[in-house]
Enzyme design. Sequence first.
Site, PDB file in Angstrom:
ATOM      1  N   LYS A   1      81.459-101.798 101.306  1.00 57.10           N
ATOM      2  CA  LYS A   1      81.990-100.566 100.696  1.00 57.10           C
ATOM      3  C   LYS A   1      83.304-100.180 101.363  1.00 57.10           C
ATOM      4  CE  LYS A   1      80.540 -95.847  99.406  1.00 57.10           C
ATOM      5  NZ  LYS A   1      79.525 -94.787  99.565  1.00 57.10           N
TER       6      LYS A   1
ATOM      7  N   SER B   1      78.020 -92.839  95.152  1.00 61.30           N
ATOM      8  CA  SER B   1      79.360 -93.356  95.288  1.00 61.30           C
ATOM      9  C   SER B   1      79.456 -94.837  95.619  1.00 61.30           C
ATOM     10  CB  SER B   1      80.088 -92.564  96.371  1.00 61.30           C
ATOM     11  OG  SER B   1      79.492 -92.810  97.639  1.00 61.30           O
TER      12      SER B   1
ATOM     13  N   SER C   1      74.075 -91.611  97.571  1.00 64.52           N
ATOM     14  CA  SER C   1      75.116 -92.562  97.177  1.00 64.52           C
ATOM     15  C   SER C   1      74.747 -94.033  97.316  1.00 64.52           C
ATOM     16  CB  SER C   1      76.404 -92.306  97.980  1.00 64.52           C
ATOM     17  OG  SER C   1      77.099 -91.216  97.430  1.00 64.52           O
TER      18      SER C   1
END
Lengths: 491, 497
Positions: free
Chosen positions: A79, A159, A183
């Site tokens: 990420k 996210s 997330s």
Amino acid sequence: MSDILSLSLEDAAAKLKAREVSAVELAEAALAAAQAANPALNAFSAFDAERTLAMAKASDERLGKGQGGALEGVPLAIKDLFAVEGVETAASSNILKGFKPPYESTVTRKLWDEGAVFLAKTSMDEFAMGSSNETANTGPVTNPWRSRDSNAPLTPGGSSGGSAAAVAANLAFGATGTDTGGSIRQPAAFTGTVGAKGTYGRCSRWGVVAFASSLDHPGPIARTVKDAAILLGAMSGHDAKDSTSLPEKVPDFAAAVGRSVRGLRIGVPKEYRIDGMPAGIEKVWAQGVDWLKQAGCEIVDISLPHTKYALPAYYIIAPAEASSNLARYDGMRYGLRVDGEDLLSTYENTRAAGFGAEVRRRILIGTYVLSAGYYDAYYLRALKVRRRILQDFEAAFEKVDAVLTPSAPSAAFETGAKSDDPIAMYLNDVFTVTANLAGLPAISVPAGLDGRGLPLGLQVITRALDEETMFAAGAALEAASGFDARAEKWW
Amino acid sequence: MTEAAYTLPGATGEWEIVVGMEIHAQVASEAKLFSAAATAYGAPPNTQVSLVDAAMPGMLPVINRACVEQAVRTGLGLKAKINRVSRFDRKNYFYPDLPQGYQISQFQHPIVGEGELECERDDGSRFTVGIERLHLEQDAGKSIHDLDPKYTYVDLNRSGVALMEIVSKPHIRSPGDGAAYVKTMRAILRYLGTCGGDMEKGQMRADVNISVCRPGAYEKFRESGDFKHLGTRCEVKNVNSLRFIAQAIEYEARRQIGIIEDGGVIDQETRLFDADKGVTRAMRSKEEAHDYRYFPDPDLIPLELEDGLVERIRASLPELPAEKRARFAAELGLSDYDASVLASDRDRAAFFEAAAKGRDAKLVANWVNNELFGRLNKEGLEITESPVSAAQIGELTGLISDGVITGKIAKEVFEIIWGSGESPAKVVEERGLKQVTDTGAIEKVIDELIAANPDQAVQVKEKPKAMGWFVGQVMQATKGKANPQAVNEILRKKLGV
């Protein structure tokens, strides 16, 4: 070769160890697949093929000597919130566009130490603020899943949407994510993958771009519960560079996968049965209860009475911390700078150009709730709610060993469907924020498909430091559901 | 308090001053409060900056234990309550020399609570100032505005350096006492080794809160603790010398009196001291005050002092100035003044104690206070830079006590060994400076003198004080080596005084 990319991380690692496939072959295949898919899915924000192949080559050398760690040669997606030394780490924000940190986050360092190979950075909601992965500076990520009745692009959730999409589309064997209010778990639920976070402090936050420090939990997204356990094990451990890191030994999480759940007491909280919840979610939840009952668990109805205050409290605490955490992006030392007439206008220009609308909204909310005269009414009260929520769980865990809930209140929704309605967007976190506020281990496991053929997830929450029960219960659900659906390749 | 309060005359009567202070003292430590970067003074700009100090994305603070121990040590030196649990908060504001966009400080739960400091004035009298609290916080970097006409440059070497903010109660009552408070605080901190105390290097600076009131009001405040008895205060920021502190208090008090007597009211505001003009100037009003949005720093857990830490530090505390002064007076027989001067500074006291070891302490005190300090002052040197060592002073005074040289000769020897590093005994030996105690030789000189100056000899009989002239002549003739006692004795006998 693309077949090998659909293996579980565990199986891929075994094949590498057995020298049935080389790390370089695997890396080349993953890179090729990821780069080919990216125009359609847009899951990746940065590649560094040279680094990927160099790391794979080094893995092959170790494997050739019979050496190597638990993840030796396995390509992983990272990420964009995790600093990877020398690779753009922008938190999907214009304000950090082009920023290449001269340091490596503790979590990625641990993964590389176990032999994992860097595949690519994954796109995310800007600064991890969102539930749809539509606010990245690199554009929205598209869910590999499509509804049976429409080809309209769906969001992968957020996210950590890029990570979830990459894992769901068999482009990476696993990925790192961060979970501040859901997330990891919500995108996992939206993409038919497994997403887990450990107890707050299990994974170091050092080198992870901060959103809300007291709520940020790094964790993995993977295709099986076992893979998630292997990854979380590798990512966890005390880090002296993070004052909130837990000075606790990390148990063998993977060994808990497959452990009998007979006699485990599973709590089903009535407060998670919310108005307007789709029937499919209701159904899969009931199904999950049934599966665990059949596996020998004792089902207990419980109450977590302060649940309804969790979301409002979260949307005070998280923005409050974010408003302060994001103050460092001022155009003075790194990242974007848009010069103005004077200092104030340079700040204003830089931050207006650098931050997207959602980030600006949360900075404003956070600044407001911490302001003199509002602090007590908002921030302080939210902290009290947070304590109550933790107490709710503590009371529940007197009676049960784990709590079972849906992961998200809906399946994946269409791109753009909620972009103009922040409140509707925030409601995505309704089942997940509680575990962040309480700092508890939580996992989302795919449990079935809804009427439109979209995956739905179930969440297991356990006591602090009891990730093993979380993985055991998650694996029991996984085994009972037999979930093996994958997004049909259209990209 | 029985002593008369310091007052300033106004057109409408007398006014009193009430002052409280926030002293920012840089913690003496190798590394910064939350990072391992060095803290050395004078390093080239931006060479002592860690990733944390520069607030790179994802960086986290980790408390430096050494700084915590220094704060505890200081708290114990101030006889203050040590809080076993304290907490760090963020104070949010934007400025280019504040990379994080917030300062990590202790707002609600400081590490040290109430204490007190017994302060000493230059005349030796004393007064006590209550300490409200002491907390740890980060320093900011330095903005340099005068290197370029358009741009401001930033040096982050100081960014993250540990400061102790020591907040006094409003117990300071005059400009001189303001300076004395800071001076005493500096001495204590230097004794404790918790702060270098060098105001020129920015190791100590003070924010001074000043208000004025009518006689009697302060006493009501002390009885009730109610601030309504006091006037509205103004805060003068960042005053960085003892002299400026006294000047700022006096100027600010007179300014406030002027406004009140003209029928105006004092606005609570933050002011700056202009050292060139000796005035204070408005910086920002209460309305313009920043909203710092303090909240607990979520990157840090509460700071808990482990069992035994406070006791371990207490056991290692050095003798502090007040105790040292008392001991110098009681055990070494020094005068209050000498004891006070020597005890007021850690380095001076250490020098004195090293020199006085096994010697006549009073004589050594005399020499250190007069000859040595006088000469150092003249040359603008600190005691730590003294060209004459404690061992040399000890040896020199030993020669006097043993009757080997006279005090006069000792001054000569002092000049010779200044910067040369020579042994006083060796100098005396080599240069033949030993005093003459041989009474026969002295008698001979005296006889010759009386014979050559019969008129003076007669005069001395009428005016015994005139004998001094003969003493001087004898000393001259013997190049100062004659034992003064012997000279006096023989002269008295021969002159019939």
